[in-house]
Write a protein that holds these residues in place. Structure first.
Motif, mmCIF file in Angstrom:
data_model
loop_
_atom_site.group_PDB
_atom_site.id
_atom_site.type_symbol
_atom_site.label_atom_id
_atom_site.label_comp_id
_atom_site.label_asym_id
_atom_site.label_seq_id
_atom_site.Cartn_x
_atom_site.Cartn_y
_atom_site.Cartn_z
ATOM 1 N N SER A 157 0.819 -1.215 0.000
ATOM 2 C CA SER A 157 0.000 0.000 0.000
ATOM 3 C C SER A 157 0.854 1.266 0.000
ATOM 4 O O SER A 157 0.365 2.339 -0.339
ATOM 5 N N THR A 158 2.116 1.143 0.366
ATOM 6 C CA THR A 158 3.042 2.264 0.309
ATOM 7 C C THR A 158 3.795 2.279 -1.015
ATOM 8 O O THR A 158 3.990 3.330 -1.623
ATOM 9 N N LEU A 159 4.216 1.103 -1.474
ATOM 10 C CA LEU A 159 5.040 1.018 -2.684
ATOM 11 C C LEU A 159 4.328 1.512 -3.934
ATOM 12 O O LEU A 159 4.888 2.318 -4.688
ATOM 13 N N TYR A 160 3.125 1.048 -4.182
ATOM 14 C CA TYR A 160 2.491 1.344 -5.465
ATOM 15 C C TYR A 160 2.199 2.826 -5.675
ATOM 16 O O TYR A 160 2.407 3.332 -6.784
ATOM 17 N N PRO A 161 1.781 3.570 -4.662
ATOM 18 C CA PRO A 161 1.669 5.027 -4.870
ATOM 19 C C PRO A 161 3.031 5.675 -5.157
ATOM 20 O O PRO A 161 3.117 6.620 -5.952
ATOM 21 N N ILE A 162 4.097 5.155 -4.534
ATOM 22 C CA ILE A 162 5.440 5.683 -4.809
ATOM 23 C C ILE A 162 5.805 5.414 -6.264
ATOM 24 O O ILE A 162 6.285 6.311 -6.972
ATOM 25 N N LEU A 163 5.579 4.193 -6.727
ATOM 26 C CA LEU A 163 5.900 3.863 -8.119
ATOM 27 C C LEU A 163 5.080 4.705 -9.089
ATOM 28 O O LEU A 163 5.603 5.179 -10.106
ATOM 29 N N LYS A 164 3.816 4.911 -8.767
ATOM 30 C CA LYS A 164 2.961 5.738 -9.622
ATOM 31 C C LYS A 164 3.486 7.170 -9.692
ATOM 32 O O LYS A 164 3.557 7.780 -10.765
ATOM 33 N N ARG A 165 3.887 7.711 -8.541
ATOM 34 C CA ARG A 165 4.429 9.070 -8.480
ATOM 35 C C ARG A 165 5.766 9.163 -9.240
ATOM 36 O O ARG A 165 6.004 10.103 -9.989
ATOM 37 N N LEU A 166 6.628 8.167 -9.043
ATOM 38 C CA LEU A 166 7.913 8.159 -9.743
ATOM 39 C C LEU A 166 7.713 8.066 -11.255
ATOM 40 O O LEU A 166 8.430 8.707 -12.018
ATOM 41 N N GLU A 167 6.724 7.289 -11.669
ATOM 42 C CA GLU A 167 6.435 7.176 -13.107
ATOM 43 C C GLU A 167 5.870 8.491 -13.649
ATOM 44 O O GLU A 167 6.261 8.943 -14.727
ATOM 45 N N ALA A 168 4.997 9.126 -12.892
ATOM 46 C CA ALA A 168 4.422 10.414 -13.318
ATOM 47 C C ALA A 168 5.497 11.494 -13.434
ATOM 48 O O ALA A 168 5.392 12.395 -14.265
ATOM 49 N N ASN A 169 6.551 11.376 -12.601
ATOM 50 C CA ASN A 169 7.654 12.340 -12.632
ATOM 51 C C ASN A 169 8.787 11.904 -13.559
ATOM 52 O O ASN A 169 9.880 12.469 -13.513
ATOM 53 N N ASN A 170 8.524 10.882 -14.371
ATOM 54 C CA ASN A 170 9.488 10.361 -15.347
ATOM 55 C C ASN A 170 10.773 9.830 -14.725
ATOM 56 O O ASN A 170 11.816 9.804 -15.383
ATOM 57 N N CYS A 171 10.706 9.410 -13.472
ATOM 58 C CA CYS A 171 11.874 8.814 -12.809
ATOM 59 C C CYS A 171 11.980 7.327 -13.116
ATOM 60 O O CYS A 171 13.069 6.747 -13.033
ATOM 61 N N VAL A 172 10.845 6.707 -13.457
ATOM 62 C CA VAL A 172 10.826 5.307 -13.866
ATOM 63 C C VAL A 172 9.878 5.144 -15.043
ATOM 64 O O VAL A 172 8.987 5.971 -15.255
ATOM 65 N N THR A 173 10.101 4.078 -15.797
ATOM 66 C CA THR A 173 9.156 3.665 -16.832
ATOM 67 C C THR A 173 8.705 2.260 -16.469
ATOM 68 O O THR A 173 9.338 1.588 -15.643
ATOM 69 N N SER A 174 7.634 1.815 -17.080
ATOM 70 C CA SER A 174 7.140 0.469 -16.780
ATOM 71 C C SER A 174 6.696 -0.229 -18.057
ATOM 72 O O SER A 174 6.411 0.414 -19.070
#
Length: 105
Positions: free
Chosen positions: A41-58
């Motif tokens: 429940s903590t990880l997935y919002p972080i991944l979503k935020r990182l993806e929105a900020n172009n820090c990660v791709t999926s």
């Protein structure tokens, strides 16, 4: 630990995990949990935020008849780690000061 600080540390730990290799949610949780507790429940919002900020791709790959979402760090994510390390030096100096480890005039 103050929640904003913990959230920032978790983001950097997730990025650091991805710096080593692409990964998926469960594996990221396992790797990061060795350093700091993290839940789904903590990880997935972080991944979503990182993806929105172009820090990660999926991207998704079929695994055991299910889609597994993999995450990969970008150059922006790598730069974010470097910025954190620079900022951490300031925090480290403040920590030493608070502990009384620094000699001051």
């Amino acid at each position: 630990m103050e929640s904003q600080l913990k959230r920032g540390l978790l983001e950097i730990c997730v990025l650091a995990t991805l710096r080593n290799s692409e990964s998926y949610g469960y594996k990221i949780i396992k790797d990061v949990s060795d350093v700091i507790p993290i839940s789904e429940s903590t990880l997935y919002p972080i991944l979503k935020r990182l993806e929105a900020n172009n820090c990660v791709t999926s991207y998704s790959v079929e695994h055991n008849s299910r889609l597994r979402k993999y995450y990969k760090i970008t150059d922006i994510g790598l730069n974010k780690i470097q910025e954190f390390l620079i900022d951490w030096q300031v925090i480290s100096n403040a920590h030493k000061y608070i502990l009384g480890d620094e000699q001051h005039e």
